[in-house]
Design a protein around this motif. Structure first.
Motif, PDB file in Angstrom:
ATOM      1  N   LYS A  58       0.828  -1.207   0.000  1.00 33.51           N
ATOM      2  CA  LYS A  58       0.000   0.000   0.000  1.00 33.51           C
ATOM      3  C   LYS A  58       0.865   1.261   0.000  1.00 33.51           C
ATOM      4  O   LYS A  58       0.505   2.268  -0.613  1.00 33.51           O
ATOM      5  N   ALA A  59       2.035   1.197   0.661  1.00 37.64           N
ATOM      6  CA  ALA A  59       2.936   2.343   0.645  1.00 37.64           C
ATOM      7  C   ALA A  59       3.371   2.666  -0.780  1.00 37.64           C
ATOM      8  O   ALA A  59       3.429   3.837  -1.184  1.00 37.64           O
ATOM      9  N   ALA A  60       3.666   1.620  -1.566  1.00 43.00           N
ATOM     10  CA  ALA A  60       4.067   1.836  -2.957  1.00 43.00           C
ATOM     11  C   ALA A  60       2.945   2.471  -3.761  1.00 43.00           C
ATOM     12  O   ALA A  60       3.183   3.363  -4.586  1.00 43.00           O
ATOM     13  N   ALA A  61       1.698   2.043  -3.517  1.00 43.74           N
ATOM     14  CA  ALA A  61       0.560   2.616  -4.231  1.00 43.74           C
ATOM     15  C   ALA A  61       0.392   4.095  -3.902  1.00 43.74           C
ATOM     16  O   ALA A  61       0.047   4.907  -4.774  1.00 43.74           O
ATOM     17  N   LEU A  62       0.616   4.462  -2.653  1.00 41.76           N
ATOM     18  CA  LEU A  62       0.517   5.862  -2.273  1.00 41.76           C
ATOM     19  C   LEU A  62       1.600   6.701  -2.963  1.00 41.76           C
ATOM     20  O   LEU A  62       1.357   7.837  -3.373  1.00 41.76           O
ATOM     21  N   LYS A  63       2.789   6.140  -3.099  1.00 41.11           N
ATOM     22  CA  LYS A  63       3.885   6.862  -3.760  1.00 41.11           C
ATOM     23  C   LYS A  63       3.565   7.140  -5.216  1.00 41.11           C
ATOM     24  O   LYS A  63       4.090   8.091  -5.800  1.00 41.11           O
ATOM     25  N   HIS A  64       2.707   6.316  -5.819  1.00 42.55           N
ATOM     26  CA  HIS A  64       2.380   6.514  -7.223  1.00 42.55           C
ATOM     27  C   HIS A  64       1.728   7.869  -7.470  1.00 42.55           C
ATOM     28  O   HIS A  64       1.863   8.434  -8.560  1.00 42.55           O
ATOM     29  N   SER A  65       1.006   8.402  -6.488  1.00 43.34           N
ATOM     30  CA  SER A  65       0.352   9.697  -6.681  1.00 43.34           C
ATOM     31  C   SER A  65       1.361  10.821  -6.897  1.00 43.34           C
ATOM     32  O   SER A  65       1.017  11.881  -7.416  1.00 43.34           O
ATOM     33  N   ILE A  66       2.621  10.589  -6.515  1.00 45.03           N
ATOM     34  CA  ILE A  66       3.690  11.564  -6.716  1.00 45.03           C
ATOM     35  C   ILE A  66       4.545  11.181  -7.914  1.00 45.03           C
ATOM     36  O   ILE A  66       4.933  12.033  -8.715  1.00 45.03           O
ATOM     37  N   GLU A  67       4.832   9.880  -8.070  1.00 42.96           N
ATOM     38  CA  GLU A  67       5.790   9.426  -9.072  1.00 42.96           C
ATOM     39  C   GLU A  67       5.219   9.344 -10.475  1.00 42.96           C
ATOM     40  O   GLU A  67       5.941   9.555 -11.458  1.00 42.96           O
ATOM     41  N   LEU A  68       3.935   9.010 -10.609  1.00 42.95           N
ATOM     42  CA  LEU A  68       3.338   8.884 -11.931  1.00 42.95           C
ATOM     43  C   LEU A  68       3.116  10.254 -12.566  1.00 42.95           C
ATOM     44  O   LEU A  68       3.046  11.270 -11.861  1.00 42.95           O
ATOM     45  N   PRO A  69       2.999  10.316 -13.888  1.00 37.48           N
ATOM     46  CA  PRO A  69       2.666  11.591 -14.527  1.00 37.48           C
ATOM     47  C   PRO A  69       1.387  12.155 -13.928  1.00 37.48           C
ATOM     48  O   PRO A  69       0.397  11.450 -13.780  1.00 37.48           O
ATOM     49  N   GLY A  70       1.424  13.414 -13.550  1.00 35.69           N
ATOM     50  CA  GLY A  70       0.257  14.013 -12.917  1.00 35.69           C
ATOM     51  C   GLY A  70       0.578  15.376 -12.355  1.00 35.69           C
ATOM     52  O   GLY A  70       0.828  16.313 -13.101  1.00 35.69           O
ATOM     53  N   LEU A  71       0.615  15.472 -11.068  1.00 37.43           N
ATOM     54  CA  LEU A  71       0.787  16.768 -10.432  1.00 37.43           C
ATOM     55  C   LEU A  71       2.191  17.345 -10.582  1.00 37.43           C
ATOM     56  O   LEU A  71       2.361  18.541 -10.749  1.00 37.43           O
ATOM     57  N   ASP A 105       9.563  13.525 -18.003  1.00 44.09           N
ATOM     58  CA  ASP A 105      10.325  13.650 -16.761  1.00 44.09           C
ATOM     59  C   ASP A 105      10.266  12.366 -15.944  1.00 44.09           C
ATOM     60  O   ASP A 105      11.224  12.021 -15.238  1.00 44.09           O
ATOM     61  N   VAL A 106       9.135  11.651 -16.005  1.00 47.46           N
ATOM     62  CA  VAL A 106       9.027  10.382 -15.285  1.00 47.46           C
ATOM     63  C   VAL A 106      10.038   9.383 -15.838  1.00 47.46           C
ATOM     64  O   VAL A 106      10.689   8.648 -15.096  1.00 47.46           O
ATOM     65  N   ARG A 107      10.211   9.365 -17.162  1.00 45.07           N
ATOM     66  CA  ARG A 107      11.231   8.485 -17.743  1.00 45.07           C
ATOM     67  C   ARG A 107      12.628   8.913 -17.311  1.00 45.07           C
ATOM     68  O   ARG A 107      13.473   8.063 -16.980  1.00 45.07           O
ATOM     69  N   ASP A 108      12.881  10.212 -17.275  1.00 44.00           N
ATOM     70  CA  ASP A 108      14.198  10.708 -16.862  1.00 44.00           C
ATOM     71  C   ASP A 108      14.512  10.333 -15.417  1.00 44.00           C
ATOM     72  O   ASP A 108      15.685  10.229 -15.038  1.00 44.00           O
ATOM     73  N   ARG A 109      13.471  10.115 -14.612  1.00 45.95           N
ATOM     74  CA  ARG A 109      13.664   9.752 -13.207  1.00 45.95           C
ATOM     75  C   ARG A 109      13.848   8.240 -13.012  1.00 45.95           C
ATOM     76  O   ARG A 109      14.012   7.792 -11.889  1.00 45.95           O
ATOM     77  N   GLY A 110      13.830   7.458 -14.093  1.00 47.61           N
ATOM     78  CA  GLY A 110      14.146   6.048 -13.971  1.00 47.61           C
ATOM     79  C   GLY A 110      13.075   5.080 -14.431  1.00 47.61           C
ATOM     80  O   GLY A 110      13.316   3.874 -14.502  1.00 47.61           O
ATOM     81  N   ALA A 111      11.871   5.571 -14.747  1.00 46.36           N
ATOM     82  CA  ALA A 111      10.823   4.681 -15.239  1.00 46.36           C
ATOM     83  C   ALA A 111      11.102   4.296 -16.688  1.00 46.36           C
ATOM     84  O   ALA A 111      11.806   5.003 -17.415  1.00 46.36           O
ATOM     85  N   GLU A 112      10.534   3.175 -17.104  1.00 45.52           N
ATOM     86  CA  GLU A 112      10.656   2.729 -18.489  1.00 45.52           C
ATOM     87  C   GLU A 112       9.385   3.096 -19.254  1.00 45.52           C
ATOM     88  O   GLU A 112       8.279   2.950 -18.738  1.00 45.52           O
ATOM     89  N   ILE A 113       9.548   3.568 -20.482  1.00 46.57           N
ATOM     90  CA  ILE A 113       8.411   3.850 -21.348  1.00 46.57           C
ATOM     91  C   ILE A 113       8.689   3.219 -22.702  1.00 46.57           C
ATOM     92  O   ILE A 113       9.753   3.431 -23.288  1.00 46.57           O
ATOM     93  N   ARG A 115       3.477   2.433 -22.965  1.00 47.01           N
ATOM     94  CA  ARG A 115       3.397   1.683 -21.708  1.00 47.01           C
ATOM     95  C   ARG A 115       4.494   2.144 -20.760  1.00 47.01           C
ATOM     96  O   ARG A 115       5.674   2.065 -21.069  1.00 47.01           O
ATOM     97  N   LEU A 116       4.073   2.647 -19.598  1.00 44.96           N
ATOM     98  CA  LEU A 116       4.996   3.126 -18.579  1.00 44.96           C
ATOM     99  C   LEU A 116       5.135   2.071 -17.482  1.00 44.96           C
ATOM    100  O   LEU A 116       4.138   1.531 -17.006  1.00 44.96           O
ATOM    101  N   THR A 117       6.369   1.775 -17.075  1.00 48.56           N
ATOM    102  CA  THR A 117       6.631   0.827 -15.994  1.00 48.56           C
ATOM    103  C   THR A 117       7.518   1.492 -14.957  1.00 48.56           C
ATOM    104  O   THR A 117       8.636   1.922 -15.270  1.00 48.56           O
ATOM    105  N   LEU A 118       7.015   1.599 -13.731  1.00 54.28           N
ATOM    106  CA  LEU A 118       7.800   2.168 -12.643  1.00 54.28           C
ATOM    107  C   LEU A 118       8.806   1.143 -12.125  1.00 54.28           C
ATOM    108  O   LEU A 118       8.723  -0.046 -12.428  1.00 54.28           O
ATOM    109  N   GLU A 119       9.731   1.599 -11.297  1.00 56.89           N
ATOM    110  CA  GLU A 119      10.766   0.724 -10.766  1.00 56.89           C
ATOM    111  C   GLU A 119      10.190  -0.389  -9.902  1.00 56.89           C
ATOM    112  O   GLU A 119      10.796  -1.459  -9.767  1.00 56.89           O
ATOM    113  N   ASP A 120       9.009  -0.174  -9.302  1.00 58.29           N
ATOM    114  CA  ASP A 120       8.403  -1.221  -8.477  1.00 58.29           C
ATOM    115  C   ASP A 120       7.577  -2.205  -9.297  1.00 58.29           C
ATOM    116  O   ASP A 120       6.937  -3.099  -8.751  1.00 58.29           O
ATOM    117  N   GLY A 121       7.557  -2.042 -10.635  1.00 56.39           N
ATOM    118  CA  GLY A 121       6.857  -2.963 -11.508  1.00 56.39           C
ATOM    119  C   GLY A 121       5.464  -2.541 -11.918  1.00 56.39           C
ATOM    120  O   GLY A 121       4.854  -3.177 -12.793  1.00 56.39           O
TER     121      GLY A 121
END
Length: 268
Positions: A116-129, A135-143, A160-166
């Protein structure tokens, strides 16, 4: 009320439009560059914190929510039924946490598990606010560019965007405007029942410019398999860079519903 990760409601209010001379020949870097400029580009870098007031509606209930987050990784979402706060979740300096008010046993909550902690982090890490797709790709995500898909309104790119946590999420970008029209990802519709995940499409409506960044005021969630509309989230007010402190994200804090205006909603 469905106990899903409510902070994800605030994520997708972004993206704008910019014409392209030859969309069919675009590669991934070109798509990301044009999308970046389409919804505000470097204006995102001025956003260090954000407060959003929301109206969340589903078939059986309607609630108000307030989201507060920072680029540094702190956030909270508070849910109100009428004047009463009934649910909250967030990330403080100490841990990721949740809180709820039970009519029989009173207040409940505490630090949550890593999932659940990882899901909460998505509100900051995913494209959005705080970050556009590039920039999300530049921070380490795969697109990756999945390909071109046809729709009633015209062709779109599917990324397709994939964060470091999968965690993965698909983004559909209009080939004429380079605007993200919708996203798709797997989520549990009713986690308290069986936890089965379904493919949910989030559609974006009512674009507005706020401090030179293009946002969407309304999103609609749809079950892709059945076509059922699951609910809507409407932005009632949004404020960039409000004053916040580390204490603002503690579980015991009970902030009231903010009253902010959007008088600066003008085209850049």
């Amino acid at each position: 009320m469905r106990q899903r990760i409510l902070a994800t409601c605030v994520l997708p209010f972004l993206f704008g439009g910019l014409g392209a001379p030859d969309a069919s020949a675009a590669d991934l870097d070109t798509i990301l560059d044009r999308n970046h400029e389409a919804h505000g580009g470097d204006a995102y870098r001025r956003i260090d914190s954000a407060r959003v007031e929301l109206l969340i509606a589903e078939s059986t209930y309607e609630v108000r929510g307030t989201y507060l987050g920072t680029r540094e990784g702190l956030m909270r979402m508070d849910i109100y039924a009428g004047p009463n706060r009934v649910y909250a979740e967030g990330i403080s300096a100490e841990c990721a946490w949740s809180w709820s008010l039970n009519a029989l046993s009173g207040e409940q909550g505490g630090c949550v598990d890593e999932t659940k902690a990882a899901a909460l982090k998505h509100s900051i890490e995913l494209p959005g606010l705080f970050y556009p797709l590039k920039d999300v790709r530049d921070r380490g995500a795969e697109i990756e560019l999945i390909g071109s898909v046809g729709t009633a309104s015209g062709p779109e790119w599917q990324l397709r965007l994939t964060l470091e946590d999968g965690f993965t999420q698909d983004y559909f970008i209009d080939q004429a405007s380079y605007q993200v029209t919708r996203t798709r990802d797997f989520r549990a519709v009713e986690p308290t029942a069986d936890g089965n995940e379904v493919l949910i499409e989030t559609r974006f409506e009512s674009p507005v410019w706020i401090e030179r960044v293009l946002r969407f005021e309304r999103q609609v969630n749809v079950n892709v398999n059945t076509g059922e509309e699951l609910g809507t989230t409407t932005v009632l007010a949004l404020e960039f860079n409000p004053e916040v402190s580390v204490d603002s994200f503690e579980r015991v804090r009970r902030p009231g519903i903010p009253r902010v205006s959007n008088e600066d909603r003008t085209n850049p």
